[in-house]
Every structure is written in structure tokens, then in C-alpha cells.
Design a protein around this motif. Sequence first.
Motif, PDB file in Angstrom:
ATOM      1  N   ASP A  36      30.720  36.660  65.973  1.00 55.72           N
ATOM      2  CA  ASP A  36      31.524  35.931  66.968  1.00 55.72           C
ATOM      3  C   ASP A  36      31.727  36.733  68.246  1.00 55.72           C
ATOM      4  O   ASP A  36      32.305  36.225  69.216  1.00 55.72           O
ATOM      5  N   CYS A  37      31.264  38.000  68.246  1.00 52.65           N
ATOM      6  CA  CYS A  37      31.476  38.871  69.402  1.00 52.65           C
ATOM      7  C   CYS A  37      30.180  39.042  70.184  1.00 52.65           C
ATOM      8  O   CYS A  37      29.122  39.270  69.581  1.00 52.65           O
ATOM      9  N   GLN A  38      30.262  38.935  71.497  1.00 51.89           N
ATOM     10  CA  GLN A  38      29.124  39.180  72.356  1.00 51.89           C
ATOM     11  C   GLN A  38      29.136  40.652  72.779  1.00 51.89           C
ATOM     12  O   GLN A  38      30.114  41.120  73.383  1.00 51.89           O
ATOM     13  N   PRO A  39      28.060  41.421  72.419  1.00 54.98           N
ATOM     14  CA  PRO A  39      28.043  42.837  72.791  1.00 54.98           C
ATOM     15  C   PRO A  39      28.200  43.018  74.298  1.00 54.98           C
ATOM     16  O   PRO A  39      27.556  42.349  75.100  1.00 54.98           O
ATOM     17  N   VAL A  40      29.070  43.949  74.671  1.00 58.31           N
ATOM     18  CA  VAL A  40      29.348  44.238  76.087  1.00 58.31           C
ATOM     19  C   VAL A  40      29.372  45.743  76.264  1.00 58.31           C
ATOM     20  O   VAL A  40      30.028  46.469  75.504  1.00 58.31           O
ATOM     21  N   ALA A  41      28.658  46.222  77.319  1.00 58.19           N
ATOM     22  CA  ALA A  41      28.625  47.648  77.622  1.00 58.19           C
ATOM     23  C   ALA A  41      29.671  47.969  78.675  1.00 58.19           C
ATOM     24  O   ALA A  41      29.894  47.196  79.607  1.00 58.19           O
ATOM     25  N   ASP A  42      30.321  49.123  78.566  1.00 56.79           N
ATOM     26  CA  ASP A  42      31.308  49.596  79.532  1.00 56.79           C
ATOM     27  C   ASP A  42      30.705  50.800  80.241  1.00 56.79           C
ATOM     28  O   ASP A  42      30.539  51.858  79.631  1.00 56.79           O
ATOM     29  N   PRO A  43      30.333  50.650  81.521  1.00 60.89           N
ATOM     30  CA  PRO A  43      29.681  51.765  82.215  1.00 60.89           C
ATOM     31  C   PRO A  43      30.527  53.035  82.259  1.00 60.89           C
ATOM     32  O   PRO A  43      29.973  54.150  82.329  1.00 60.89           O
ATOM     33  N   SER A  44      31.806  52.917  82.164  1.00 63.65           N
ATOM     34  CA  SER A  44      32.669  54.099  82.257  1.00 63.65           C
ATOM     35  C   SER A  44      33.017  54.706  80.896  1.00 63.65           C
ATOM     36  O   SER A  44      33.717  55.733  80.831  1.00 63.65           O
ATOM     37  N   ALA A  45      32.558  54.095  79.819  1.00 66.47           N
ATOM     38  CA  ALA A  45      32.934  54.561  78.470  1.00 66.47           C
ATOM     39  C   ALA A  45      31.774  55.298  77.819  1.00 66.47           C
ATOM     40  O   ALA A  45      30.612  54.927  77.960  1.00 66.47           O
ATOM     41  N   SER A  46      32.120  56.342  77.124  1.00 65.67           N
ATOM     42  CA  SER A  46      31.111  57.051  76.327  1.00 65.67           C
ATOM     43  C   SER A  46      31.016  56.411  74.946  1.00 65.67           C
ATOM     44  O   SER A  46      31.913  55.657  74.539  1.00 65.67           O
ATOM     45  N   PHE A  47      29.975  56.764  74.267  1.00 71.04           N
ATOM     46  CA  PHE A  47      29.767  56.141  72.953  1.00 71.04           C
ATOM     47  C   PHE A  47      30.805  56.672  71.981  1.00 71.04           C
ATOM     48  O   PHE A  47      31.016  57.891  71.846  1.00 71.04           O
ATOM     49  N   GLU A  48      31.444  55.711  71.261  1.00 68.58           N
ATOM     50  CA  GLU A  48      32.499  56.087  70.326  1.00 68.58           C
ATOM     51  C   GLU A  48      32.670  54.981  69.290  1.00 68.58           C
ATOM     52  O   GLU A  48      32.530  53.797  69.595  1.00 68.58           O
ATOM     53  N   ALA A  49      32.985  55.394  68.053  1.00 68.29           N
ATOM     54  CA  ALA A  49      33.253  54.454  66.952  1.00 68.29           C
ATOM     55  C   ALA A  49      34.597  54.804  66.350  1.00 68.29           C
ATOM     56  O   ALA A  49      34.828  55.949  65.936  1.00 68.29           O
ATOM     57  N   VAL A  50      35.512  53.817  66.315  1.00 63.84           N
ATOM     58  CA  VAL A  50      36.868  54.045  65.837  1.00 63.84           C
ATOM     59  C   VAL A  50      37.167  53.046  64.731  1.00 63.84           C
ATOM     60  O   VAL A  50      36.899  51.845  64.865  1.00 63.84           O
ATOM     61  N   PHE A  51      37.745  53.553  63.611  1.00 67.30           N
ATOM     62  CA  PHE A  51      38.130  52.686  62.492  1.00 67.30           C
ATOM     63  C   PHE A  51      39.505  52.104  62.794  1.00 67.30           C
ATOM     64  O   PHE A  51      40.467  52.821  63.095  1.00 67.30           O
ATOM     65  N   THR A  52      39.594  50.783  62.715  1.00 68.80           N
ATOM     66  CA  THR A  52      40.849  50.083  62.952  1.00 68.80           C
ATOM     67  C   THR A  52      41.212  49.254  61.717  1.00 68.80           C
ATOM     68  O   THR A  52      40.399  49.101  60.796  1.00 68.80           O
ATOM     69  N   GLY A  53      42.375  48.727  61.666  1.00 73.57           N
ATOM     70  CA  GLY A  53      42.791  47.890  60.546  1.00 73.57           C
ATOM     71  C   GLY A  53      43.630  48.659  59.563  1.00 73.57           C
ATOM     72  O   GLY A  53      43.942  49.850  59.708  1.00 73.57           O
ATOM     73  N   ASP A  54      44.027  47.939  58.516  1.00 72.43           N
ATOM     74  CA  ASP A  54      44.897  48.545  57.507  1.00 72.43           C
ATOM     75  C   ASP A  54      44.167  49.566  56.629  1.00 72.43           C
ATOM     76  O   ASP A  54      44.776  50.538  56.168  1.00 72.43           O
ATOM     77  N   LEU A  55      42.887  49.334  56.382  1.00 73.93           N
ATOM     78  CA  LEU A  55      42.134  50.241  55.504  1.00 73.93           C
ATOM     79  C   LEU A  55      41.319  51.183  56.388  1.00 73.93           C
ATOM     80  O   LEU A  55      40.487  50.754  57.190  1.00 73.93           O
TER      81      LEU A  55
END
Length: 279
Positions: free
Chosen positions: A79-98
Motif C-alpha cells: 500500500d506504500c509507494q516508495p519515496v526517496a528523500d534526497p536529504s536522508a541517508s540510508f537507515e532502517a528503524v524497527f517500529t511497533g510494539d515488537l
Amino acid sequence: MGVKSQGRGTAAALGLFLLFAGLVGGGVLYVVAQRRPAQSVEGFARAPVGCTTTLDFTETGTFYVYEEVGSAAGIAGGDCQPVADPSASFEAVFTGDLAPSDVTADDSISYDVDGFDGRSIQRVEITETGQYSVAVTGNDLTVVAALGRDPDDGVDGLTRAASVVAIAGVVLGLLLLVLSGRRSKRAATVAPPAGPGWPSSATDGDSADAPWPPEAPRLDQVPVNPHAPDVTPQPDPAPVVPPAPWQPPSGRAADALPPPDPAPGAPTLPDRDGRQPGS
């Protein structure tokens, strides 16, 4: 003899089977070990840039988050359209309760197999199975976050197993072939029966050099004529040896002995004066 021959044949067949199985089994395990990293990379879970992706972890343990290039074209954001942020570096963050119990920066692992090129950026410890949400940010849509284990896990074990299987199969197979060959050689050395024209089996170490098969016995045979009369063979008469001529003795014994009598029937001739010899 038939049971021994069958046993030797079974040992030889088993030796060939072990030899072949060891080589084939070792080769198969070696190929699997070489393909293990590529299969592990293909099974990674991936999340595109600019989206929060839910990942289902069915196993616990140590996992890695990789910054991967080359697989973005096949990643769907749902349901999400991939979007690039020119000012952001590559990062993966775990969100949610688990969430993972531990997240540590890590760049010790890299891979480049089958068009997938990645390097690790995090090491995470998953202690509970379930669904984890990962939010990925970056300035390049061709880069995704791939989550999985170390691609080289288990490769060394499979390589060692391949070596063990190949060596064990070759050694056991050759051993059985050598043993069956020796038994066949001993069984082929058969002692011939003792008898006329046959070598005795009790020779002192010469039976191994005797020709095989031995020559047929040679018997002196005399042709038989059924119409010939029965004649008892007589021994040959002893040869007659003529008496040796008389020789006068030598020395004094010759002077003491009188001359021999004339042969019987020989005429007696008178001397010139008319007297008989000896008067």
C-alpha cells in the motif's frame, strides 16, 4: 567354492558402490556448499525506501540488516509507494510494539551473488517470533533494506562434510576392492591332486612356480595284439665268457713249474735220435 566366490563378488560390488557413492555424495555436498550463499541471499526479506514494511520472523537468533543494491525493481511496497528523500541517508528503524532485543551497528559482512550486492549495516537479536515493522529511509530508490542471516553460515560445515564423505567412500571402497582381489588370488592357487605325472601339493614352496594346469601323466604303453599267442617272456641268457689263454708264470715260479700237458689228441713226435721225450 561357490559361496566364497559369491562373497568375493559381493565385497567387490560393495567396494565399487562405496567408491562411487563417496565421490558422488562428496561432489553433491560441495556443490550445495558453494550454492548456499546465493540461496540465503535470495531468501532475504526486503523493504523499499520511504515505506514501513511488516516482516514476519518465524525463527529467533542473530539477523543482519543489509543495504542492498540490485533488487529494487522486484520489490513491491504494497500500500506504500516508495519515496526517496534526497536529504536522508540510508537507515532502517524497527517500529511497533515488537522490537529486537538488541540492535548494533555492524559492517562486517558483504556479498555479491546473482546480481545482489549488499553490505551489513546492523546486527539485530530476535528473541521472539512474530511480525516486526521496519521503516526504511534513503535517497536512492534502487537501494533496499534486506534482512537475513549471514550468507556464509553453514558453508564451512558443508564443505567439511563433503570432504569427509568423499574420503571415507574412496578409502572404504578401495579397501574392499583390494581385499576381494587378494582373496580371489588365493582362491585361484589350487593344489593339484597327487599322482603319476602330477606335482605333489607338499612341495617346499615350489607349488607357486609350478605351471597350471599341469602336464598330463606320461605312461609307457605297449600295443596289444589280441591274436598273438600267450608267450611268457624269458630272461635273456647270460653271456658266455671264453677262458683266458694260458700264460707262463714269471720269475722263480716259472722255473719250478713243469710245462703244461699238451692238448689231448695232439700227436707225440719222437726226437731225432729215436727216443721219446722224457726217456
